[in-house]
Scaffold this motif. Sequence first.
Motif: not given
Lengths: 363, 363, 363, 363
Positions: B227-228, B231, B243-245, B248-249, B276-278, B280, B293-294
């Motif tokens: 995820d890093a 991002a 950026v969200e995984i 996200g927020f 919810h973890a996308g 990861i 998402r970005f």
Amino acid sequence: MSGNGFGQLFRFTTWGESHGPQIGCVIDGVPPRIPLSETDIQPWLDRRRPGQSRFTTQRKEDDKVTIVSGVFEGMTTGTPIALIIFNQDARGRDYDAIKDRFRPGHADFAYFTKYGIRDYRGGGRASARETTMRVAAGAIARKVLGNAVEIRGAVVQIGPHGIDRERWDWDSVGRNPFWSPDEQVVAKWERHLDAARKAGSSCGAVIEIVASGVPAGLGEPVYDRLDADLAKALMSINAVKGVEIGAGFKAATMAGEESGDEMRIQDGAVKFLSNHAGGILGGISTGQEVVARFAVKPTSSIRIARRGITVGGENVEVATQGRHDPCVGIRAVPVGEAMVACVLADHLLRHKAQCGETFTPGV
Amino acid sequence: MSGNGFGQLFRFTTWGESHGPQIGCVIDGVPPRIPLSETDIQPWLDRRRPGQSRFTTQRKEDDKVTIVSGVFEGMTTGTPIALIIFNQDARGRDYDAIKDRFRPGHADFAYFTKYGIRDYRGGGRASARETTMRVAAGAIARKVLGNAVEIRGAVVQIGPHGIDRERWDWDSVGRNPFWSPDEQVVAKWERHLDAARKAGSSCGAVIEIVASGVPAGLGEPVYDRLDADLAKALMSINAVKGVEIGAGFKAATMAGEESGDEMRIQDGAVKFLSNHAGGILGGISTGQEVVARFAVKPTSSIRIARRGITVGGENVEVATQGRHDPCVGIRAVPVGEAMVACVLADHLLRHKAQCGETFTPGV
Amino acid sequence: MSGNGFGQLFRFTTWGESHGPQIGCVIDGVPPRIPLSETDIQPWLDRRRPGQSRFTTQRKEDDKVTIVSGVFEGMTTGTPIALIIFNQDARGRDYDAIKDRFRPGHADFAYFTKYGIRDYRGGGRASARETTMRVAAGAIARKVLGNAVEIRGAVVQIGPHGIDRERWDWDSVGRNPFWSPDEQVVAKWERHLDAARKAGSSCGAVIEIVASGVPAGLGEPVYDRLDADLAKALMSINAVKGVEIGAGFKAATMAGEESGDEMRIQDGAVKFLSNHAGGILGGISTGQEVVARFAVKPTSSIRIARRGITVGGENVEVATQGRHDPCVGIRAVPVGEAMVACVLADHLLRHKAQCGETFTPGV
Amino acid sequence: MSGNGFGQLFRFTTWGESHGPQIGCVIDGVPPRIPLSETDIQPWLDRRRPGQSRFTTQRKEDDKVTIVSGVFEGMTTGTPIALIIFNQDARGRDYDAIKDRFRPGHADFAYFTKYGIRDYRGGGRASARETTMRVAAGAIARKVLGNAVEIRGAVVQIGPHGIDRERWDWDSVGRNPFWSPDEQVVAKWERHLDAARKAGSSCGAVIEIVASGVPAGLGEPVYDRLDADLAKALMSINAVKGVEIGAGFKAATMAGEESGDEMRIQDGAVKFLSNHAGGILGGISTGQEVVARFAVKPTSSIRIARRGITVGGENVEVATQGRHDPCVGIRAVPVGEAMVACVLADHLLRHKAQCGETFTPGV
């Protein structure tokens, strides 16, 4: 290259598990002749330390750091600085409850699928204890950046409750257990967290980091942009699910004439009339405040029973006992500050290498 | 290391300016004996190409890619693959309007402060033309990943108008000029964009990328988390501010028992009951869909006059004429897909190096 | 990271095969505002070009280089510099003789075992043509180093015949086809090479590179020592089998009191009374001349028939026809100079990043 | 990137000074589930330990290594392995004699010019004590390579006295204090070393490392060649001034038909009829024994007085008292083996990432 180091020129590598004998890091690339001792690092660690209010884990760790190399007669020598913290009370615990089972939302499952083995004691390498070393490295990064750069963080949202930005007061941050810059939201957060704690649940948070005094010109287009490296740095913190720079996701809703920060020359210097860019254009710092925000998900280790599986492939209910932070986001503030400090220090050295100086319009 | 390359084992380095004679990239680390020709790359570039609707810039670039090394008799050889696109109509333009002045929100100012020099023609190196090479590299990354991995993107918000996720239909994405998965939002977006275009303004967008078929185990704790790296990859795209995984927020607003994705064993395989973890956990892929998402800010080059400054340090009004995308976010979809593909290909090779295989509970 | 790039901050990546349409490189990290054009690069390439005497291959390549990015109005911009050379006469050749067979001592066999595929035309990626790009990158490295640093190379041995170091004259180097600093050895080398050429054989050589004006303080202990990086740089040149710094292997025969270079302060500066160290102590430059030497094995493509094998696993005799250098070591002189220049430029930038200045005893 | 780490995928970073409290290293990228304990590492350190004969320093260091992370229940976990050795008797020494003066041939001078500060106690970071951590990392590299790969070293020359290669006997190496494979040269070496020691002088040596069982296909063309990385690895060892692969400098004297190693298919396998290449062609291992050699200069710290200078810029005579190795080359054998092991382990992982398998002619 193998995942446990961060940075290019200011580079630190961490090691150690939650319940191993010690955790540590080695920081390579620190300029020589910077005065440095443990007293430059310990205060930042103390800010992150658990057990300082009822809103963080009640574990007792004094997190006392020792410099074991790279400093001679009180000055950095340019050689690698190694830091060590001895873990306490790490033995004698009973891990039978989690040894064979995976908690929903926890890294244990992913480590097992990747490696076929995991140190399940306290999360092993995935434990938030690893972040002590980020904070320690960040303390040294601050020394590299010098006093002109100030990096501060605050919690701006807990659960669904955001702060009122009109009431932002940096002095407030140190006066409440939530690092809130808005004192009036504190009572609401207390109630929210107490409710979560009593229910055996947990909650998320949003943290904002602001770096002022950052020189213009830091950041490498195209891939090692300052904002890209900040995004990586902050997303690499445990439980983070989103990162924003400046206006962030709100920028998507703006019109072009609102989004771009207008500029004026005032007293021979460049002045921006707003800061939707968060101090970064084209991946390069502009001299404005660098503003980053990140979202932390709720702690996955909760007392409420949830559906999980075992290593052996069976369905189970998992409820985690023990002293966990009901909102890990709170203690992420010093960690976020530290990661921003490390990114800035790295890019400061990179800029010095290639460009040396910066340029101002009209000069 | 110097900012124009991305990835560790699957590593590409790009070069070229908007108005130079050509742009290109070199991709090192591609496994040998993969069938590859320009026809594997060109379709992805065609998706990004401008001028395909009135909602993107009317510039004409056919963006025809040529492989000039690393492929022999239709197969990759394991040596670096170089790709080149010749720029068209790059000469004879008049840049006097921007040669000496900085537009609000544009990278030109930052490049000047960093380097003391800038190629002002069409944004030079900061131009979105650079992203052609990301798309090309991404096409090769897809070949490295193989057909089991599918990476798709969609626009999920333009200006303030988001899609209705209940109406998500991947088939819809290719049928409208906005890559929208929700056909019903299209008319609203058309009106919004037409209004912005007529006003000489611009607008932002949010893009979502979904990768399915990603094997579990990709990603390196602690700093090179999957995820890093995602991002960083997405934040490195021009004009991206967030950026969200996964959740996200929104994860910050969830309760712990809602956030952690529960697991069951079904038919001998691990099944998550939500995502919810996308996809990861702890920085490592779990086998679920990877979801990122970005947010893209509005184009900074707009016809509405705004306050800017000159290289000489004087205050001016700046209005940008010319053929700019009113919403650069739309053409960012293939770019975002490509960056996700490159991150996944890199981590696939890294995982093979260290671990080779992956593990499933119960097996 | 994937083998086709060199350097950390001054980093170049090369691509292209002997018989592909073009070869090129991209150089990232070059400081901005350095005057640069093709005329700064072409002369160094011309020195390496084949066909300039009967002692090098008679192939005709004019090796004309073009800068296609990173330079604007005659100055570097800090963005990546891409260089391209179009290959000539690359088509229409008949490779049936080597398509299926491996020559003793040739890289073809190793490429096949590694990749399971190889571009056999002219050696593909393993061809000495790749070294044109090293020479081009080296030309830019010289610009980064500035005029105070001078890097010169000479052939000091061909076959078993070494020069007489007492007769060393740098002016002589440009006056004979062997880059010999000793004019009296030239006739002997001519006879040796002519005999080898007529016999369908080939011979080896030793090259020495001397860099003067190198500032003290370059090099990173412990692993990225200046001498370690020079060793890697020179050993990475095709056909090199040994590298020495300063006294090199002769140092093993010295006594301690002979080996260590004594120092005196003269006119306020440090003066060394000898240079067995080759200008490097503890991996760091001392301000003395940096002296490196490397041994090049004889060309493996020779007319004399030798025992080899086929791709299909059969024993064959292999005799290589065609225009090969009888002594590739001769044309390795500009390549060795270029690699030394690149290592020094990289370490200059690295030193500026971490240390900025250097220190002299007594000052 | 900052000089104190080595390797890409199998990467170790060392820290610590000769007289600091401890020295250590962290090894990132080790595959999971390899059985590992201190007993796998300690024997290699014991081979390097001083004080085992009168021909090495009489300092007493038991060099006891502890694994403090990355191993769980006797197996590697894939997370970073940290190793620590506590320094002994590091305090209470008197360094006034060297505090202000630079010894000819010693790294102290170079460290001062670079950093403007140095830890002068026992050589600080430049001390050969740092090599304990190379040996420890090498022990783990051997585990990564597996038992099929055997890496052995021997001293082949002390001062001017080389071995007779006809008498090479690996069994002899462990039976004499010089790691000599030729027992008959031992008496001569004893006399040479005793004379040097009594005179307060020191002498150099040449070491040869042979790795057998190395799979074909390791090494990355063009810059990260296996031989280039070996050259860097060995040249990075303290006091090394030259490195050779296979025939080395002797290759320069050979004719082409002598130099290239002929090949035959025997029993379905490739057999080379000689090994002048040292097991590497085009930078890639061929399956033959990998053979490397390096020259170590005499110890610079000797009792014979020599001309040096002070930090203050004055001329002095320097004679070093204390317990120094008269021939550091002897104890460099296990260090050289370790560095070769680390290079091979790194390239094994790199090869697995990109290529996975290897190819044999006829199969």
